[in-house]
Design a protein around this motif. Structure first.
Motif, PDB file in Angstrom:
ATOM      1  N   GLU A   1       1.142  -9.863   8.852  1.00  0.00           N
ATOM      2  CA  GLU A   1       1.693  -8.648   9.429  1.00  0.00           C
ATOM      3  C   GLU A   1       1.714  -7.632   8.613  1.00  0.00           C
ATOM      4  O   GLU A   1       1.792  -7.666   7.402  1.00  0.00           O
ATOM      5  CB  GLU A   1       3.263  -9.370   9.672  1.00  0.00           C
ATOM      6  N   ILE A   2       1.876  -6.265   9.354  1.00  0.00           N
ATOM      7  CA  ILE A   2       1.995  -5.160   8.534  1.00  0.00           C
ATOM      8  C   ILE A   2       3.176  -4.398   8.823  1.00  0.00           C
ATOM      9  O   ILE A   2       3.307  -4.259  10.082  1.00  0.00           O
ATOM     10  CB  ILE A   2       0.684  -4.225   8.784  1.00  0.00           C
TER      11      ILE A   2
ATOM     12  N   CYS B   1       9.017  -4.649   3.624  1.00  0.00           N
ATOM     13  CA  CYS B   1       8.655  -5.978   4.248  1.00  0.00           C
ATOM     14  C   CYS B   1       9.355  -6.204   5.257  1.00  0.00           C
ATOM     15  O   CYS B   1       8.977  -7.244   6.307  1.00  0.00           O
ATOM     16  CB  CYS B   1       8.662  -6.747   3.110  1.00  0.00           C
TER      17      CYS B   1
ATOM     18  N   TRP C   1       0.808  -1.013  -0.131  1.00  0.00           N
ATOM     19  CA  TRP C   1       0.071  -0.048   0.212  1.00  0.00           C
ATOM     20  C   TRP C   1       1.036   1.226  -0.034  1.00  0.00           C
ATOM     21  O   TRP C   1       1.758   1.486   0.891  1.00  0.00           O
ATOM     22  CB  TRP C   1      -1.045  -0.066   1.186  1.00  0.00           C
TER      23      TRP C   1
ATOM     24  N   LEU D   1       3.221   0.978   3.026  1.00  0.00           N
ATOM     25  CA  LEU D   1       3.169  -0.157   3.899  1.00  0.00           C
ATOM     26  C   LEU D   1       3.129  -1.566   3.032  1.00  0.00           C
ATOM     27  O   LEU D   1       2.934  -1.758   1.990  1.00  0.00           O
ATOM     28  CB  LEU D   1       1.624  -0.287   4.469  1.00  0.00           C
ATOM     29  N   CYS D   2       3.792  -2.735   3.846  1.00  0.00           N
ATOM     30  CA  CYS D   2       4.145  -4.005   3.319  1.00  0.00           C
ATOM     31  C   CYS D   2       3.023  -4.957   4.209  1.00  0.00           C
ATOM     32  O   CYS D   2       3.286  -4.779   5.309  1.00  0.00           O
ATOM     33  CB  CYS D   2       5.505  -4.607   3.349  1.00  0.00           C
ATOM     34  N   VAL D   3       2.266  -5.809   3.291  1.00  0.00           N
ATOM     35  CA  VAL D   3       1.317  -6.492   4.310  1.00  0.00           C
ATOM     36  C   VAL D   3       1.826  -8.074   3.731  1.00  0.00           C
ATOM     37  O   VAL D   3       1.359  -8.219   2.477  1.00  0.00           O
ATOM     38  CB  VAL D   3      -0.371  -6.045   3.960  1.00  0.00           C
TER      39      VAL D   3
END
Length: 778
Positions: A713-714, A719, A671, A756-758
């Motif tokens: 995880e966020i 990441c 995101w 963001l990395c999810v």
């Protein structure tokens, strides 16, 4: 064939917004001609028109009266079903017919599939050399009777003039994959009807697969007794009613003959495909001696490329000859496809017996061994006056194919390099590039786009397909005998999905195959699409409106308001909108510039043609405090930078089935520029899906689990950046359907906007997690 491609993601096509005008100049009071595919020549008169009203008489004269009479009766029924006009077919020569079909083998018509339509004060005359030509003329005449904005049951005025028409290519085809998912005989007949109305003349019927053998062969009953059923994995269980009931289906010889007969009446040739030596796991499941290992595999439940190949020996070749003998008895087509694609040779390479055979034949590698096998099969067909057809994979590998084989070229990359090589080797070639004419690929980046593999194949990309490879000489170009769309059904379990995938892209395919190159005109094609979509609606076709559907680009403004920009993929038509929650109509406000709306509103938008026809159904954008704090998976990028695959989720008890954007084997999303100021909480909606992605397993990315069940995880920035939230999956692992997770967010001070990395931890091969939506709150 399994084609989950990773080439360039769909390009957004932007053209100036166009008014709908006719491609033919006619008197202002007369409805304009809107024909698709575009005829070779259309010469309207300066004035005059023929009126066709309820009760008008249709007569038939000339050669082959009985066949043409049957065609005329189907034409009259089609007009009644779609337009509401009830015409009458004369049983004897009528002196004052409004419409006449005349078949004369000596007529001055350019092609046996060609026709001429003459409209003057004597009525409408359709002339042809053959019943086939008269049929294609009837299709064009039906379009003349369904002009833009027609009113059901009202008389239609057809402008005076002359249309002379003939096909550009002899092979105008749609491939139907019945191996992955089975279609009923009734649905296949509907598809044939609709193909014929696009002047397509070949149904390439893909009947054998790793996931199911679909054609009855009496000499080998286990092909359908065992090979036509697979364990109901994943969403198959929704079709069978239970995971304990297998997914089955095959066509008896009588059913196949019925489909062939039905298609022939509509001038469609059914070309069967028995894929060899790959895509044969179901056959080996039925008769293990056909394989290399001697073991009996199950009928495959995965998608992708299976390593189970037929054993290239004399016993297998006798089996293949027996099968093809039966196929030739059922299918009279001159052409028989023997596949040849995606033959993963790991089992051949591991077999001392196969390696010894390769050396005994003096061959250098396994691709040459496949070439030897294919030549044996092709020779059997040629001996029976049939022409073999196959895929271009061996040419990609640098091997050769039988000289007589027609090559279907699906590798469209590198400026059609493979197709050009096939032409230069003397093969006739059918152009079917996966990049633009594989209709299983999804059509847009809309949130509600239906499932399919990437990259997107848009309507514009289909229309812009390169038909003659660059570098082909005029003589070599004559080796291109046609074009073909591919309907591969791994992710298309229902006929409704088939329709959505094929229409309206089949209109582009139709024009590629039929119309002369000089008539190729994207803007003109677009102008003719509203009338064509109206015909689809009248025929009951559930087509995709993705190319015309409104999209919303929302940004924040001062004082908590929103600015919204509306657009669509083709920049075509008029987008109209409402803000009171009602569906827009052709009287609703037209979109002209970005809108500014308060912080709480429901915006709906739909696209209309100038005559008021709705090109795309309304879409909705809810505006509130969560609008910019939430994302669906279709609005997120993948961590691999590759476009995601769109996958169906489980059908809920109520509401539409969810569709997810997933990078198969890498459950990770990005995101960009998420607004994180003051965020304290996150909610996620996720679903765990059955892993059935075959050879995709080799590229699976495994994220370390902090707990036995794993978690979402966020992370901020990357990441491996700061962990903002962890959402345990212990309660979700055994659940069916969507699961809702929530957690507190450890937002760093002064967060502002952050990338963001999810991702989901664990091994996706144990269950592929899909993300439906994530939403932050303060």
């Amino acid at each position: 064939m399994s084609h989950i491609a990773t080439s360039t993601f769909f390009r957004c096509v932007a053209i100036a917004c166009l008014a709908i005008t006719s491609t033919v100049n006619a008197a202002p009071a007369v409805p304009k001609w809107s024909l698709l595919p575009r005829p070779a020549t259309a010469s309207p008169a300066g004035s005059g028109a023929a009126e066709i009203a309820d009760g008008a008489v249709v007569s038939v004269r000339g050669a082959e009266r009985q066949q043409v009479q049957s065609m005329a009766e189907r034409f009259v029924q089609r007009v009644a079903d779609t337009n509401g006009l009830h015409l009458r077919v004369a049983t004897t020569g009528a002196s004052h017919s409004a419409i006449t079909f005349d078949v004369n083998p000596s007529a001055d018509i350019a092609d046996e599939a060609g026709y001429r339509i003459t409209v003057d004060n004597g009525g409408i005359l359709v002339s042809a050399r053959t019943p086939r030509g008269a049929f294609y003329g009837s299709v064009t005449l039906w379009q003349l009777l369904t002009p833009p904005g027609w009113t059901r049951g009202a008389p239609v005025e057809v402008a005076d003039g002359v249309i002379d028409d003939r096909p550009r290519f002899a092979w105008r085809a749609l491939l139907l994959d019945s191996g992955r998912h089975y279609q009923s005989v009734a649905d296949i007949k509907k598809l044939i009807d609709w193909m014929s109305l696009h002047k397509l003349n070949v149904l390439l019927w893909h009947l054998t697969e790793d996931q199911g053998w679909r054609l009855e062969i009496p000499k080998y009953p286990d092909l359908t007794k065992i090979g036509a059923c697979r364990k109901a994995m994943g969403l198959d269980s929704e079709l069978t009613g239970s995971a304990d009931l297998p997914y089955c289906g095959f066509y008896t010889e009588a059913e196949a003959r019925d489909i062939v007969r039905y298609a022939a009446e509509r001038y469609v040739d059914v070309v069967p495909e028995i894929d060899l030596p790959g895509h044969s796991q179901a056959a080996i499941a039925a008769y293990p001696w056909l394989g290399v290992t001697g073991k009996r595999p199950s009928v495959w439940t995965d998608w992708g490329v299976s390593p189970w190949l037929l054993k290239p020996d004399e016993k297998t070749l006798q089996f293949v000859d027996d099968v093809l003998d039966e196929v030739m008895r059922v299918f009279p087509s001159r052409y028989i496809s023997i596949g040849g694609d995606e033959a993963d040779k790991q089992q051949w390479n591991a077999s001392p017996e196969v390696r010894a055979q390769m050396h005994k034949l003096g061959l250098a590698n396994m691709d040459q061994l496949q070439g030897w096998f294919t030549n044996q099969v092709a020779a059997h067909l040629i001996k029976h006056a049939r022409t073999p057809v196959g895929w271009d994979d061996e040419l990609v590998a640098g091997a050769t194919l039988p000289a007589s084989e027609v090559v279907m070229s699906w590798h469209g990359n590198d400026n059609e390099r493979v197709a050009l090589a096939a032409i230069k080797q003397g093969h006739d070639v059918v152009m079917t590039p996966q990049e633009s004419l594989y209709f299983d690929h999804y059509q847009s980046a809309l949130p509600d786009e239906w499932p399919g593999p990437p990259p997107a194949a848009t309507l514009r990309q289909a229309y812009d397909t390169v038909v003659i490879p660059n570098g082909a000489s005029a003589i070599e170009a004559q080796r291109i005998i046609g074009v073909q769309g591919g309907l591969w059904t791994e992710q298309m379990p229902t006929f409704a999905h088939d329709q959505h995938a094929v229409f309206p892209r089949i209109a582009a395919l139709s024009e590629l195959g039929w119309s002369p190159s000089s008539a190729h005109d994207w803007n003109g094609f677009l102008q003719r699409m509203p009338a064509e979509l109206a015909r689809y609606r009248a025929l009951g076709i559930d087509y995709a409106d993705s190319a015309f559907a409104p999209t919303f680009h929302v940004t924040a403004t001062a004082n908590g308001a929103f600015q919204i920009e509306l657009s669509n993929q083709l920049a075509f038509g008029t987008i109209r909108y409402t803000t009171d929650g009602s569906d827009p109509t052709k009287q609703s406000a037209p979109y002209a510039q970005p809108l500014t709306l308060p912080g709480s509103a429901t915006l709906r938008a739909a696209t209309f043609a100038p005559d008021g026809f709705e090109l795309a159904a309304s879409r909705t954008q809810v505006l509130n405090e969560t609008t910019l704090l939430s994302r669906e998976s279709s609005a997120l990028a993948t961590c691999s930078s590759q476009p995601g695959t769109r996958l169906d989720g489980s059908r809920p008890a109520q509401g539409p089935r969810p569709v997810y954007s997933v990078d198969i084997g890498n459950t990770c999303w990005l995101w960009s520029q998420a607004p994180m100021d003051g965020i304290t909480h996150v909610e996620m909606t996720v679903e765990r899906m059955t892993w059935r992605f075959g050879d995709e397993a080799a590229d699976a990315v495994v994220h370390h689990k902090a707990s036995a069940a794993g978690e979402f995880e966020i992370h901020a920035d990357s990441c491996t950046g700061p962990l903002l939230a962890s959402l345990p999956l212990e309660s979700a692992v055994q659940a069916n359907g969507q699961i809702h997770l929530d957690a507190k967010v450890a937002t760093p001070a002064g967060a502002g906007v952050r990338n963001l990395c999810v991702f989901a931890t664990g091994d996706p091969r144990d269950g592929q997690w899909a993300l439906a939506r994530m939403a932050f709150s303060k």
